[in-house]
Motif scaffolding. Structure first.
Motif, PDB file in Angstrom:
ATOM      1  N   PRO A 140      17.621   3.224  -8.709  1.00 23.31           N
ATOM      2  CA  PRO A 140      17.418   3.984  -7.532  1.00 23.31           C
ATOM      3  C   PRO A 140      17.061   2.861  -6.460  1.00 23.31           C
ATOM      4  CG  PRO A 140      16.780   5.353  -9.224  1.00 23.31           C
ATOM      5  CD  PRO A 140      17.208   3.899  -9.799  1.00 23.31           C
ATOM      6  N   PRO A 141      17.407   2.958  -5.258  1.00 23.36           N
ATOM      7  CA  PRO A 141      16.744   1.840  -4.249  1.00 23.36           C
ATOM      8  C   PRO A 141      15.018   2.102  -4.040  1.00 23.36           C
ATOM      9  CG  PRO A 141      18.580   2.769  -3.546  1.00 23.36           C
ATOM     10  CD  PRO A 141      18.480   3.459  -4.453  1.00 23.36           C
ATOM     11  N   THR A 142      14.582   3.321  -4.245  1.00 19.83           N
ATOM     12  CA  THR A 142      13.137   3.321  -4.244  1.00 19.83           C
ATOM     13  C   THR A 142      12.419   2.604  -5.295  1.00 19.83           C
ATOM     14  OG1 THR A 142      13.336   5.378  -6.030  1.00 19.83           O
ATOM     15  CG2 THR A 142      13.369   5.605  -3.692  1.00 19.83           C
ATOM     16  N   MET A 143      13.194   1.956  -6.267  1.00 14.91           N
ATOM     17  CA  MET A 143      12.670   1.188  -7.482  1.00 14.91           C
ATOM     18  C   MET A 143      12.468  -0.273  -7.206  1.00 14.91           C
ATOM     19  SD  MET A 143      13.497   3.229 -10.978  1.00 14.91           S
ATOM     20  CE  MET A 143      12.395   2.222 -11.938  1.00 14.91           C
ATOM     21  N   ARG A 144      13.035  -0.531  -5.942  1.00 17.73           N
ATOM     22  CA  ARG A 144      13.247  -2.210  -5.745  1.00 17.73           C
ATOM     23  C   ARG A 144      11.965  -3.083  -5.631  1.00 17.73           C
ATOM     24  NH1 ARG A 144      18.990  -2.309  -2.069  1.00 17.73           N
ATOM     25  NH2 ARG A 144      20.289  -1.704  -3.805  1.00 17.73           N
ATOM     26  N   HIS A 155       0.374   2.565  -5.866  1.00 20.05           N
ATOM     27  CA  HIS A 155       0.867   3.749  -5.461  1.00 20.05           C
ATOM     28  C   HIS A 155       0.308   4.258  -4.373  1.00 20.05           C
ATOM     29  CE1 HIS A 155       2.848   4.204  -9.453  1.00 20.05           C
ATOM     30  NE2 HIS A 155       1.850   4.010  -9.847  1.00 20.05           N
ATOM     31  N   PHE A 156       0.980   5.034  -3.433  1.00 16.95           N
ATOM     32  CA  PHE A 156       0.565   5.418  -2.135  1.00 16.95           C
ATOM     33  C   PHE A 156       0.996   6.845  -1.853  1.00 16.95           C
ATOM     34  CE2 PHE A 156      -0.509   5.543   2.247  1.00 16.95           C
ATOM     35  CZ  PHE A 156      -1.284   4.292   2.486  1.00 16.95           C
ATOM     36  N   VAL A 173       4.214  -7.397   2.604  1.00 24.18           N
ATOM     37  CA  VAL A 173       3.909  -6.035   2.398  1.00 24.18           C
ATOM     38  C   VAL A 173       5.212  -5.331   2.328  1.00 24.18           C
ATOM     39  CG1 VAL A 173       2.550  -4.058   3.004  1.00 24.18           C
ATOM     40  CG2 VAL A 173       1.711  -6.226   3.319  1.00 24.18           C
ATOM     41  N   SER A 174       5.572  -4.607   1.331  1.00 25.26           N
ATOM     42  CA  SER A 174       6.732  -4.110   1.237  1.00 25.26           C
ATOM     43  C   SER A 174       6.579  -2.571   0.632  1.00 25.26           C
ATOM     44  CB  SER A 174       7.828  -4.846   0.516  1.00 25.26           C
ATOM     45  OG  SER A 174       8.969  -4.252   0.397  1.00 25.26           O
ATOM     46  N   MET A 175       7.149  -1.771   1.184  1.00 25.34           N
ATOM     47  CA  MET A 175       6.717  -0.222   0.939  1.00 25.34           C
ATOM     48  C   MET A 175       8.083   0.242   0.374  1.00 25.34           C
ATOM     49  SD  MET A 175       4.829   3.182   2.494  1.00 25.34           S
ATOM     50  CE  MET A 175       3.250   2.378   2.058  1.00 25.34           C
ATOM     51  N   ASN A 176       8.332   1.162  -0.814  1.00 23.09           N
ATOM     52  CA  ASN A 176       9.657   1.618  -0.752  1.00 23.09           C
ATOM     53  C   ASN A 176      10.012   2.805  -0.015  1.00 23.09           C
ATOM     54  OD1 ASN A 176       7.962   3.576  -1.834  1.00 23.09           O
ATOM     55  ND2 ASN A 176       9.255   3.627  -3.892  1.00 23.09           N
ATOM     56  N   SER A 177      11.535   3.097  -0.057  1.00 19.22           N
ATOM     57  CA  SER A 177      11.906   4.156   0.795  1.00 19.22           C
ATOM     58  C   SER A 177      11.442   5.443   0.802  1.00 19.22           C
ATOM     59  CB  SER A 177      13.561   4.035   0.591  1.00 19.22           C
ATOM     60  OG  SER A 177      13.740   4.316  -0.772  1.00 19.22           O
ATOM     61  N   ASN A 178      10.827   5.849  -0.253  1.00 20.11           N
ATOM     62  CA  ASN A 178      10.206   7.117  -0.351  1.00 20.11           C
ATOM     63  C   ASN A 178       8.599   7.185  -0.128  1.00 20.11           C
ATOM     64  OD1 ASN A 178       9.162   6.255  -2.892  1.00 20.11           O
ATOM     65  ND2 ASN A 178      10.026   8.022  -3.962  1.00 20.11           N
ATOM     66  N   PHE A 179       8.215   5.979   0.497  1.00 15.55           N
ATOM     67  CA  PHE A 179       6.751   5.896   0.631  1.00 15.55           C
ATOM     68  C   PHE A 179       5.819   5.792  -0.449  1.00 15.55           C
ATOM     69  CE2 PHE A 179       8.933   8.159   4.442  1.00 15.55           C
ATOM     70  CZ  PHE A 179       9.592   6.804   4.726  1.00 15.55           C
ATOM     71  N   ALA A 180       6.082   5.856  -1.749  1.00  7.96           N
ATOM     72  CA  ALA A 180       5.210   6.036  -2.614  1.00  7.96           C
ATOM     73  C   ALA A 180       4.769   4.936  -3.506  1.00  7.96           C
ATOM     74  CB  ALA A 180       6.073   6.983  -3.733  1.00  7.96           C
TER      75      ALA A 180
END
Length: 278
Positions: A126-130, A213-214, A239-246
């Motif tokens: 899932p792209p959220t895991m990149r 984790h955010f 700084v890189s945050m994933n697409s679900n901001f978590a």
């Protein structure tokens, strides 16, 4: 390019162990080339150290590992989350002492490798895991270790696989790795011609890559604000945050104290940050 599809029922299912095991049980492996990917084969032929420690995550039927063994490599590890596949691989390689077959979650795997070969693993996540992928790859590689392989340079209507582009990858891996090479693959199989990027990224051992984790962010505007504030910290490169901001990764000369990060985002009481203990 229907051959890239892998869903047997619905792509709304969680992409977990059950999902991937179902693909192998149903023989729904449209991504499987049936051979070692030509760009990766070409690269393997340039590796002189046959004792190099090599990992192939999300290995699938792992023709790459088979080719490595044929070429005399002595220390190959493959890992996949699908029990049906792994059982078949253990039988396939039962008489080969130079390969270790692991059933497990890549993100829980421990080790130290000279090379990690990427072949349709990144695009299956899932792209959220990149962001977590970048962090884990950096963690698993040896001091001068290299992450090599193929990334899609295209988008898909539905995934997996999930696509991407050169600009996205350059931003995602920036400063965590040195980009020795990333360009359109010259010898992809015909079905993937002009849609794959071959890359060789070398671990930047001088920089720290830390995963956090955010909590509290709900929009891209707020994400950009927080990211820019972190980028202003002395010694922070990316700084890189994933697409679900978590989840967020911070690449820096030294690890930034959690207290410092929390103070920076304290202007909004909803924002909470904590270091991943994975």
């Amino acid at each position: 390019m229907s051959e890239e599809k892998c869903c047997v029922i619905t792509c709304d299912l969680p992409l977990d162990q059950t999902y991937w095991d179902n693909q192998y049980q149903a023989n729904a492996t449209g991504w499987d080339l049936g051979q070692v990917s030509p760009p990766i084969k070409t690269y393997i032929d340039t590796i002189e150290n046959k004792d190099a420690k090599i990992l192939i995550p999300g290995c699938g039927n792992t023709y790459e590992a088979e080719y490595l063994i044929q070429q005399g490599f002595t220390n190959v590890t493959v890992i996949d989350i699908a029990p049906t596949l792994v059982e078949n691989l253990k039988k396939k390689f039962a008489n080969h002492n130079n390969i270790t077959v692991v059933l497990g979650d890549f993100f829980e795997h421990q080790g130290n490798y000279d090379f990690i070969i990427e072949q349709t693993f990144f695009c299956a996540l899932p792209p959220t895991m990149r962001q977590k992928y970048v962090w884990k790859m950096h963690k698993l590689l040896s001091e001068h270790g290299k992450l090599i392989g193929l990334l899609f340079d295209r988008e898909f209507e539905i995934g997996p696989p999930f696509g991407g582009n050169l600009n996205e990858y350059e931003q995602l891996f920036f400063k965590a790795f040195t980009f020795n090479a990333i360009s359109l693959a010259e010898n992809s199989i015909p079905a993937r011609a002009n849609t794959e990027l071959f890359f060789e990224f070398q671990k930047n051992e001088h920089n720290q890559v830390t995963l956090y984790h955010f909590e509290g962010i709900t929009c891209s505007g707020c994400m950009n604000t927080v990211s820019n504030k972190f980028l202003e910290i002395d010694g922070v490169f990316n700084v890189s945050m994933n697409s679900n901001f978590a989840e967020i990764i911070i690449v820096s000369t030294t690890e930034i104290e959690l207290k410092t990060l929390q103070e920076i985002v304290s202007y909004d009481e909803k924002y909470k940050i904590k270091k991943s203990i994975t």
